[in-house]
Design a protein around this motif. Structure first.
Motif, PDB file in Angstrom:
ATOM      1  N   ASP A  36       0.746  -1.268  -0.068  1.00  0.00           N
ATOM      2  CA  ASP A  36      -0.143  -0.011   0.021  1.00  0.00           C
ATOM      3  C   ASP A  36       0.851   1.169  -0.022  1.00  0.00           C
ATOM      4  O   ASP A  36       0.501   2.226  -0.539  1.00  0.00           O
ATOM      5  CB  ASP A  36      -0.794  -0.124   1.305  1.00  0.00           C
ATOM      6  CG  ASP A  36      -2.098  -1.078   1.268  1.00  0.00           C
ATOM      7  OD1 ASP A  36      -2.303  -1.758   0.049  1.00  0.00           O
ATOM      8  OD2 ASP A  36      -2.605  -1.320   2.432  1.00  0.00           O
ATOM      9  N   TRP A  37       1.819   1.189   0.932  1.00  0.00           N
ATOM     10  CA  TRP A  37       2.856   2.179   0.742  1.00  0.00           C
ATOM     11  C   TRP A  37       3.347   2.567  -0.484  1.00  0.00           C
ATOM     12  O   TRP A  37       3.814   3.751  -1.057  1.00  0.00           O
ATOM     13  CB  TRP A  37       3.948   2.192   1.984  1.00  0.00           C
ATOM     14  CG  TRP A  37       4.926   3.114   1.742  1.00  0.00           C
ATOM     15  CD1 TRP A  37       5.189   4.095   2.169  1.00  0.00           C
ATOM     16  CD2 TRP A  37       6.417   2.752   0.979  1.00  0.00           C
ATOM     17  NE1 TRP A  37       6.274   4.757   1.923  1.00  0.00           N
ATOM     18  CE2 TRP A  37       7.053   3.876   1.056  1.00  0.00           C
ATOM     19  CE3 TRP A  37       6.797   1.633   0.542  1.00  0.00           C
ATOM     20  CZ2 TRP A  37       8.414   4.067   0.448  1.00  0.00           C
ATOM     21  CZ3 TRP A  37       8.168   1.737  -0.266  1.00  0.00           C
ATOM     22  CH2 TRP A  37       8.897   2.876   0.002  1.00  0.00           C
ATOM     23  N   PHE A  38       4.064   1.479  -1.296  1.00  0.00           N
ATOM     24  CA  PHE A  38       4.651   1.575  -2.395  1.00  0.00           C
ATOM     25  C   PHE A  38       3.550   2.153  -3.551  1.00  0.00           C
ATOM     26  O   PHE A  38       4.031   3.098  -4.321  1.00  0.00           O
ATOM     27  CB  PHE A  38       4.940   0.160  -2.830  1.00  0.00           C
ATOM     28  CG  PHE A  38       5.360  -0.136  -4.284  1.00  0.00           C
ATOM     29  CD1 PHE A  38       6.825   0.075  -4.421  1.00  0.00           C
ATOM     30  CD2 PHE A  38       4.929  -0.183  -5.582  1.00  0.00           C
ATOM     31  CE1 PHE A  38       7.384   0.049  -5.782  1.00  0.00           C
ATOM     32  CE2 PHE A  38       5.228  -0.058  -6.715  1.00  0.00           C
ATOM     33  CZ  PHE A  38       6.723  -0.037  -6.867  1.00  0.00           C
ATOM     34  N   VAL A  39       2.389   1.690  -3.618  1.00  0.00           N
ATOM     35  CA  VAL A  39       1.426   2.217  -4.601  1.00  0.00           C
ATOM     36  C   VAL A  39       1.226   3.666  -4.140  1.00  0.00           C
ATOM     37  O   VAL A  39       1.024   4.545  -5.087  1.00  0.00           O
ATOM     38  CB  VAL A  39       0.139   1.462  -4.281  1.00  0.00           C
ATOM     39  CG1 VAL A  39      -1.090   2.132  -5.449  1.00  0.00           C
ATOM     40  CG2 VAL A  39       0.191   0.088  -5.061  1.00  0.00           C
ATOM     41  N   LYS A  40       0.893   4.243  -2.928  1.00  0.00           N
ATOM     42  CA  LYS A  40       0.663   5.535  -2.670  1.00  0.00           C
ATOM     43  C   LYS A  40       1.831   6.392  -3.046  1.00  0.00           C
ATOM     44  O   LYS A  40       1.589   7.450  -3.597  1.00  0.00           O
ATOM     45  CB  LYS A  40       0.378   5.627  -1.062  1.00  0.00           C
ATOM     46  CG  LYS A  40       0.063   7.084  -0.600  1.00  0.00           C
ATOM     47  CD  LYS A  40      -0.286   6.852   0.764  1.00  0.00           C
ATOM     48  CE  LYS A  40      -0.600   8.441   1.458  1.00  0.00           C
ATOM     49  NZ  LYS A  40      -0.996   8.572   2.764  1.00  0.00           N
ATOM     50  N   THR A  41       3.143   5.795  -2.682  1.00  0.00           N
ATOM     51  CA  THR A  41       4.169   6.611  -2.821  1.00  0.00           C
ATOM     52  C   THR A  41       4.457   6.977  -4.469  1.00  0.00           C
ATOM     53  O   THR A  41       4.758   7.947  -4.767  1.00  0.00           O
ATOM     54  CB  THR A  41       5.555   6.025  -2.246  1.00  0.00           C
ATOM     55  OG1 THR A  41       5.235   5.901  -0.842  1.00  0.00           O
ATOM     56  CG2 THR A  41       6.665   7.182  -2.452  1.00  0.00           C
ATOM     57  N   THR A  42       4.534   5.852  -5.153  1.00  0.00           N
ATOM     58  CA  THR A  42       4.671   5.902  -6.638  1.00  0.00           C
ATOM     59  C   THR A  42       3.573   6.950  -7.489  1.00  0.00           C
ATOM     60  O   THR A  42       3.983   7.705  -8.064  1.00  0.00           O
ATOM     61  CB  THR A  42       4.821   4.615  -7.285  1.00  0.00           C
ATOM     62  OG1 THR A  42       3.689   3.682  -7.102  1.00  0.00           O
ATOM     63  CG2 THR A  42       6.157   3.877  -6.740  1.00  0.00           C
ATOM     64  N   LYS A  43       2.511   6.723  -6.769  1.00  0.00           N
ATOM     65  CA  LYS A  43       1.290   7.488  -7.381  1.00  0.00           C
ATOM     66  C   LYS A  43       1.760   9.038  -7.298  1.00  0.00           C
ATOM     67  O   LYS A  43       1.459   9.868  -8.005  1.00  0.00           O
ATOM     68  CB  LYS A  43       0.122   7.205  -6.920  1.00  0.00           C
ATOM     69  CG  LYS A  43      -0.604   5.734  -7.674  1.00  0.00           C
ATOM     70  CD  LYS A  43      -1.913   5.464  -7.152  1.00  0.00           C
ATOM     71  CE  LYS A  43      -2.509   4.459  -7.799  1.00  0.00           C
ATOM     72  NZ  LYS A  43      -4.015   3.977  -7.335  1.00  0.00           N
ATOM     73  N   SER A  44       2.055   9.414  -6.078  1.00  0.00           N
ATOM     74  CA  SER A  44       2.362  10.748  -5.544  1.00  0.00           C
ATOM     75  C   SER A  44       3.374  11.317  -6.363  1.00  0.00           C
ATOM     76  O   SER A  44       3.531  12.491  -6.592  1.00  0.00           O
ATOM     77  CB  SER A  44       2.801  10.926  -4.210  1.00  0.00           C
ATOM     78  OG  SER A  44       3.953  10.597  -3.840  1.00  0.00           O
ATOM     79  N   LEU A  45       4.170  10.473  -7.032  1.00  0.00           N
ATOM     80  CA  LEU A  45       5.183  10.644  -8.041  1.00  0.00           C
ATOM     81  C   LEU A  45       4.813  10.932  -9.420  1.00  0.00           C
ATOM     82  O   LEU A  45       5.787  11.357 -10.279  1.00  0.00           O
ATOM     83  CB  LEU A  45       6.596   9.847  -7.767  1.00  0.00           C
ATOM     84  CG  LEU A  45       7.237   9.694  -6.504  1.00  0.00           C
ATOM     85  CD1 LEU A  45       8.144   8.949  -6.536  1.00  0.00           C
ATOM     86  CD2 LEU A  45       7.899  11.201  -5.869  1.00  0.00           C
ATOM     87  N   GLY A  46       3.597  10.943  -9.681  1.00  0.00           N
ATOM     88  CA  GLY A  46       3.231  11.066 -11.215  1.00  0.00           C
ATOM     89  C   GLY A  46       2.981   9.673 -11.768  1.00  0.00           C
ATOM     90  O   GLY A  46       2.956   9.639 -13.165  1.00  0.00           O
TER      91      GLY A  46
END
Length: 427
Positions: A36-46
């Protein structure tokens, strides 16, 4: 690249500031938290995030042109009593590379991205690199789905569904191709540290085969059955395991047993069945097969009571046992892409300076990695950094901040160099 990204932790085994162990078995609740952290973090990077049918997560940052992305890839799952660098460093450094591109307004020719591969370790569901293997077409999807956990009744498919990562995308290199794959990893051995090397440019991975060996004898009472009338599966298995070590030493290979179970498991009953894992490895496919054939012949002789290597020279000869082999994993020796290797070396030398030849070394990996499977369908290489005392799969696993930073910098440089090379080739 100085950012530090926080990540979920499950268990702390040691108390020192650099000795933080981790237990994050694949598809566990802790693994879901990390995903969940991975998905949230990478989405925040566009990034655009895709999840395939094996739970592999692909985060893609757009480039000027369309096409398969140049990826950094590794894994977030660990061994039951693992460290916090094996696999994890590669994923975090890949995210950091994308963040650095954003922070410096770097626009790549082709898309770039980072991959979190499912169940690289094979600790909970016992085939390592299984999900990258499905992606590569090397492991059937149903075989991967039906894998049952080592201690329990859950399957890989049921746990993917339970934690919400049974993705809609077909797990296939044909449907979801990769432009290139770079994997940063701790060496998991002592060579770089012992030679004061800083970066390993990995040329390939040694061959290995995992077997399940079943020894069958006969259960009997320990107090009423003398030695010559016993068919002792445990005693025989112990001799076989010792012989695998001796024969591997003779042939310049490796042999290890990490799992052993016996039945019925009673103090006053001689075991009738023993099942153990046998992991054999060599840099050469032919040498590995030579070891395997020799062990199969010798195991039969030892189980029959014949003396091989002095193992039945002493004690009382009992009744014979039977030995059955089952191949679980076959990973031939792998050679990585020359252009990718060169991009790693050029990036390392650009970072370390003109007098860095002894600090940048070409290496062969002794361990298997997801890059083994990606190399079958995409240009691939790996980057090694030193780890203290060569220790891995252990809470004491440690890589210094400097070496983590060096590896992350080389990863970024290699990805950008390969992106330019693709643009020059128009591929």
């Amino acid at each position: 690249m100085s950012h530090q990204i926080k990540h979920p932790r499950k268990l702390i085994f040691l108390s020192g500031p650099t000795d933080v162990g981790m237990s994050r078995l694949t598809l566990s609740d802790a693994d879901k938290q990390a995903r969940d952290w991975f998905v949230k973090t990478t989405k925040s990077l566009g990034c655009v995030v895709k999840i395939d049918a094996m739970g592999n997560i692909f985060a893609v940052r757009p480039g000027k042109k369309e096409g398969p992305a140049t990826f950094a890839g590794s894994h977030l799952d660990t061994q039951p009593t693992g460290g916090r660098y094996d696999g994890i460093l590669g994923v975090h450094a890949g995210i950091e590379a994308l963040k650095t591109m954003n922070d410096n307004d770097i626009e790549t020719e082709y898309p770039t991205g980072v991959i979190n591969w499912t169940n690289e370790e094979g600790a909970r569901f016992p085939i390592s690199m299984v999900s990258s293997g499905v992606w590569a077409g090397s492991i059937p999807l149903e075989k991967a789905y039906d894998l049952m956990e080592v201690s329990g009744k859950a399957t890989q498919r049921s746990e993917l569904k339970r934690i919400g990562y049974l993705g809609p995308l077909e797990a296939s290199h044909k449907v979801n191709p990769i432009g290139a794959h770079f994997e940063l990893h701790i060496e998991q051995g002592p060579i770089l540290e012992g030679s004061r090397g800083k970066i390993g440019a990995v040329e390939g991975v040694q061959a290995y085969r995992w077997h399940i060996v079943t020894v069958k004898g006969r259960e009997c009472h320990t107090g009423t059955t003398d030695f010559k009338n016993r068919s002792d599966a445990m005693l025989t298995a112990a001799k076989l395991i010792l012989h695998s070590h001796n024969k591997a030493t003779e042939l310049g290979c490796l042999a290890s047993t990490g799992i052993l179970t016996l039945k019925p498991g009673s103090t006053n009953t001689v075991p009738g069945t023993v099942v153990f894992s046998l992991d054999i490895r060599s840099r050469e496919d032919s040498k590995l097969l030579q070891l395997e054939e020799a062990l199969k012949l010798d195991f039969e002789k030892i189980a029959a009571g014949d003396d091989v290597g002095g193992l039945n020279a002493y004690g009382t000869k009992g009744k014979r046992c039977t030995v059955d082999w089952k191949l679980e994993t076959d990973s031939p020796a792998t050679l990585f892409n020359k252009d990718c290797i060169r991009c790693v070396e050029d990036s390392a030398r650009a970072m370390l300076g003109p007098n860095s030849d002894s600090e940048v070394q070409r290496m062969t990996s002794g361990a298997g990695h997801d890059s083994v499977h990606t190399s079958k369908h995409a240009p691939t290489s790996m980057i090694f950094v030193p780890c203290r005392d060569g220790v891995s799969h252990n809470p004491a696993e440690y890589c210094s901040l400097e070496d983590c930073g060096n590896g992350a910098q080389v990863l970024l440089g290699a990805m950008l160099r390969y992106d330019q090379l693709r643009a020059e080739k128009g591929a």
